[in-house]
Design a protein around this motif. Structure first.
Motif, PDB file in Angstrom:
ATOM      1  N   LEU A 220       0.737  -1.531  -0.216  1.00  0.00           N
ATOM      2  CA  LEU A 220      -0.166  -0.349   0.177  1.00  0.00           C
ATOM      3  C   LEU A 220       0.997   1.309   0.061  1.00  0.00           C
ATOM      4  O   LEU A 220       0.492   2.170  -0.777  1.00  0.00           O
ATOM      5  N   GLY A 221       1.957   1.303   0.658  1.00  0.00           N
ATOM      6  CA  GLY A 221       2.530   2.192   0.910  1.00  0.00           C
ATOM      7  C   GLY A 221       3.656   2.389  -0.415  1.00  0.00           C
ATOM      8  O   GLY A 221       3.929   3.494  -0.804  1.00  0.00           O
ATOM      9  N   LEU A 222       3.872   1.780  -0.994  1.00  0.00           N
ATOM     10  CA  LEU A 222       4.855   1.359  -2.276  1.00  0.00           C
ATOM     11  C   LEU A 222       3.438   2.012  -3.756  1.00  0.00           C
ATOM     12  O   LEU A 222       4.341   3.058  -4.324  1.00  0.00           O
ATOM     13  N   ALA A 223       2.500   1.524  -3.817  1.00  0.00           N
ATOM     14  CA  ALA A 223       1.685   2.521  -4.280  1.00  0.00           C
ATOM     15  C   ALA A 223       0.889   3.658  -3.861  1.00  0.00           C
ATOM     16  O   ALA A 223       1.153   4.347  -5.347  1.00  0.00           O
ATOM     17  N   ILE A 224       1.502   4.267  -3.231  1.00  0.00           N
ATOM     18  CA  ILE A 224       0.895   5.495  -2.282  1.00  0.00           C
ATOM     19  C   ILE A 224       1.833   6.360  -3.263  1.00  0.00           C
ATOM     20  O   ILE A 224       1.744   7.964  -3.686  1.00  0.00           O
ATOM     21  N   VAL A 225       3.317   6.155  -3.041  1.00  0.00           N
ATOM     22  CA  VAL A 225       4.277   6.213  -3.615  1.00  0.00           C
ATOM     23  C   VAL A 225       4.447   6.409  -4.891  1.00  0.00           C
ATOM     24  O   VAL A 225       4.846   7.891  -5.327  1.00  0.00           O
ATOM     25  N   SER A 226       4.792   5.552  -5.236  1.00  0.00           N
ATOM     26  CA  SER A 226       4.154   5.129  -6.607  1.00  0.00           C
ATOM     27  C   SER A 226       3.177   6.219  -7.669  1.00  0.00           C
ATOM     28  O   SER A 226       3.789   6.492  -8.611  1.00  0.00           O
ATOM     29  N   VAL A 227       2.258   6.066  -7.431  1.00  0.00           N
ATOM     30  CA  VAL A 227       0.931   6.719  -8.001  1.00  0.00           C
ATOM     31  C   VAL A 227       1.431   8.378  -7.871  1.00  0.00           C
ATOM     32  O   VAL A 227       0.753   9.386  -9.068  1.00  0.00           O
ATOM     33  N   ILE A 228       1.226   9.087  -6.825  1.00  0.00           N
ATOM     34  CA  ILE A 228       1.718  10.241  -6.238  1.00  0.00           C
ATOM     35  C   ILE A 228       2.947  11.050  -7.510  1.00  0.00           C
ATOM     36  O   ILE A 228       2.299  12.095  -8.016  1.00  0.00           O
ATOM     37  N   SER A 229       4.173  10.033  -7.601  1.00  0.00           N
ATOM     38  CA  SER A 229       5.504  10.680  -8.365  1.00  0.00           C
ATOM     39  C   SER A 229       4.891  10.197  -9.577  1.00  0.00           C
ATOM     40  O   SER A 229       5.207  11.326 -10.597  1.00  0.00           O
TER      41      SER A 229
END
Ligand SMILES: Nc1ncnc2c1ncn2[C@@H]1O[C@H](COP(=O)(O)OP(=O)(O)OP(=O)(O)O)[C@@H](O)[C@H]1O
Ligand SMILES: [Mg+2]
Lengths: 314, 252
Positions: A220-229
């Protein structure tokens, strides 16, 4: 403190709405349809884009630092943004007709994979040497970035990728920035799971001990970081340093409990990007300096200051 | 009740635990003793499902630790590990508050906050509650971590060398607190100790390990014996009786 920071951001927003090529004055705004049009089509979207991108990037940086358990990494330099560029490039090459949303999706997936690889590498590094993680991140981001440049050069797309590697807001118009609201949604999601993220910063074993599904949270954390970026890269282009310096400064002042720090990080990130964009608009008026360039300088100065102030006892 | 059946552990080709079977009844204080590298932490990590079970089975109150959802176990067992490098800038009160996470899922209402305050007071942290962890001394930080594990409010409390960094007074207070938790609240305490005299004075049963095996299980009266201790620790120490208590003179 929250109040001051909030007021400062509101002030910056007001300035941003009325600064730029093309005169706008608050008094004539409601009488003159031409002025209103400029406001709604250009200035307001540009200001919103800066606020959304700034808040999103700062929080993406915070989440990434939590996952990597290292305060010196950020998505813009440690491979996330570069992987996103890679995804867009593939999109352009394989599906030339892809829409902005489609490109964002590809960029997000590529960013997710690229960040995962980085985290796997980061976990193998000895924890006694915290500076190794950002260094490896820089090298990794550099390698992925070089790959993007190489492919773009072979495909004669160098001009095109410059748009994503160099963040700037001058092209932001109504209808071309709305994808950034996804970043806003993810910021809210990050706030929703703030306690879990803070627990994750205590390490995998503490997380498991407290009954957290560590792997799911990591994803979930990875998804937050990746999608925002990825969304920011697609809409604005890469903006360095926001994800690095804002969480670091806020952690100094407000600690690492994300429940409290997250809103502050978001507001400060928005303020920093907006301030740099305004600076870029006025420095060489009527020409513009891209926000990425301004932030490169401003961010580097703040970062050096942070390093110099680093004391053994935090 | 903790039931450990035929548990072995291999790490990087080395056999760390050899076919351990052990049943610990519910309630009371159980001390795990043994020389460095005996496998105490490894066994504790397996019981608390912090590392994956390779062979054998471990059940806590009938629940297999490797097949029960982590959030369910987190309300039954709490563990403090031996090495806790907390890198985050958290305040003591925040850290202890996270001990309530399995119950509150992050929303601390008045009742939860009262429990946190009680834990903070119990471990004499009230004056330090608003301090960041990285500004504390080693022993103060250790007390905060113990308070966090205690605050989880579980039936089983496992502590890996909680006396680390504690001065004599706090060490004694902690052991007394654990004793009261076992006697008054009916909690089961499993604790790794290096000071055999603390184990003798406070534990209901002592499990002695050596080289990945359980060498002996018994009450203090049974374990505190010069020959047995020599077998476990590999050197001879004098055992005296002072005021009816067995005391091991291990320091010279
Ligand atoms: N990740 C690992 N890889 C390989 N060997 C390990 C690993 N972790 C522990 N060991 C080995 O397992 C053995 C048991 O370690 P453990 O930490 O359980 O001992 P311990 O009884 O807790 O010792 P101490 O009193 O020093 O804390 C040691 O010989 C140690 O070297
Ligand atoms: Mg140990």
């Amino acid at each position: 403190m929250h109040l001051c920071v909030g007021l400062a951001l509101a002030l910056l927003c007001a300035v941003s709405l009325f600064v730029g090529v093309g005169e706008l004055s608050a008094g004539r705004l409601f009488g003159d349809p031409e002025q209103m049009r400029l406001m709604l089509v250009s200035r307001l979207p540009r200001t919103l884009a800066a606020v959304l991108a700034g808040a999103g990037l700062a929080i993406a940086g915070l989440v990434m630092q939590t996952l990597a358990r290292n305060r010196f990494v950020e998505p813009a330099t440690a491979g996330t943004a570069q992987s996103a560029e890679f995804g867009i490039l593939l999109g352009v090459l394989v599906f030339p007709a892809a829409s902005l949303a489609m490109k964002s999706l590809l960029a997000s997936l590529a960013a997710l994979a690229g960040t995962l690889v980085f985290l796997v590498i980061a976990r193998r590094l000895p924890p006694q040497q915290p500076f190794l993680v950002p260094l490896v991140g820089l090298v990794y981001g550099g390698v992925v970035g070089a790959m993007v440049t190489f492919i773009a050069w072979r495909a004669d797309l160098l001009q095109m990728i410059a748009v994503w590697t160099q963040g700037e807001f001058s092209g932001v118009l109504r209808g071309r920035y709305e994808l950034l609201w996804i970043a806003a949604a993810l910021v809210i999601l990050a706030w929703w799971v703030a306690d879990r993220l803070t627990i994750m910063s205590l390490g995998e074993q503490v997380s498991v001990g407290l009954g957290l599904d560590y792997r799911r949270m990591l994803l979930l954390g990875l998804a937050i970081v990746s999608v925002i970026s990825a969304v920011t890269v697609v809409v604005i282009g890469n903006i360095p340093f926001v994800g690095l310096v804002v969480p670091a400064v806020v952690a100094r002042l407000a600690g690492d409990n994300l429940r409290g720090a997250l809103p502050l990080v978001g507001v400060c990130g928005a303020g920093l990007v907006l301030a740099c964009d305004i600076l870029g608009r006025v420095l060489r008026y009527p020409y513009e300096i891209p926000v990425g360039t301004v932030l490169g300088v401003v961010g580097a100065v703040i970062f050096l200051w942070l390093l110099a102030r680093q004391t053994p006892h935090g | 009740m903790i039931e450990i059946e035929r548990v072995s552990l291999q790490l990087q080709g080395a056999q760390i635990l050899h076919d351990i079977s052990l049943t610990l009844p519910k309630g009371g204080v159980t001390a795990l003793v043994g020389p460095n590298g005996a496998g105490k932490s490894s066994l504790l990590s397996l019981i608390a499902r912090l590392s994956p079970l390779q062979t054998g089975s471990i059940r806590i109150d009938g629940m297999p630790v490797d097949a029960t959802p982590g959030s369910v176990l987190a309300r039954r067992i709490a563990i403090l590990r031996q090495d806790n490098a907390v890198a985050s800038r958290l305040r003591v009160a925040e850290l202890v508050g996270f001990g309530r996470f399995p119950h509150s899922r992050g929303r601390l209402d008045a009742k939860e906050r009262a429990l946190v305050a009680e834990a903070i007071a119990r471990f004499d942290l009230t004056d330090l509650a608003d301090r960041y962890l990285d500004t504390l001394s080693g022993g103060q930080r250790q007390r905060a971590l113990v308070a966090m594990a205690y605050c989880q409010g579980t039936d089983y409390l496992m502590l890996d060398e909680p006396l680390n960094n504690l001065d004599m007074r706090y060490g004694r207070e902690l052991m007394g607190t654990l004793r009261r938790l076992a006697d008054g609240d009916g909690r089961s305490i499993l604790i790794v100790l290096h000071d055999i005299n603390h184990a003798a004075a406070y534990a209901d049963r002592i499990v002695a390990m050596r080289c990945g095996r359980v060498v002996a299980v018994g009450t203090a009266a049974e374990i505190i014996d010069a020959d047995l201790l020599e077998r476990v620790f590999g050197f001879r120490m004098r055992v005296e009786s002072i005021g009816g208590r067995r005391v091991v003179l291990h320091h010279r």
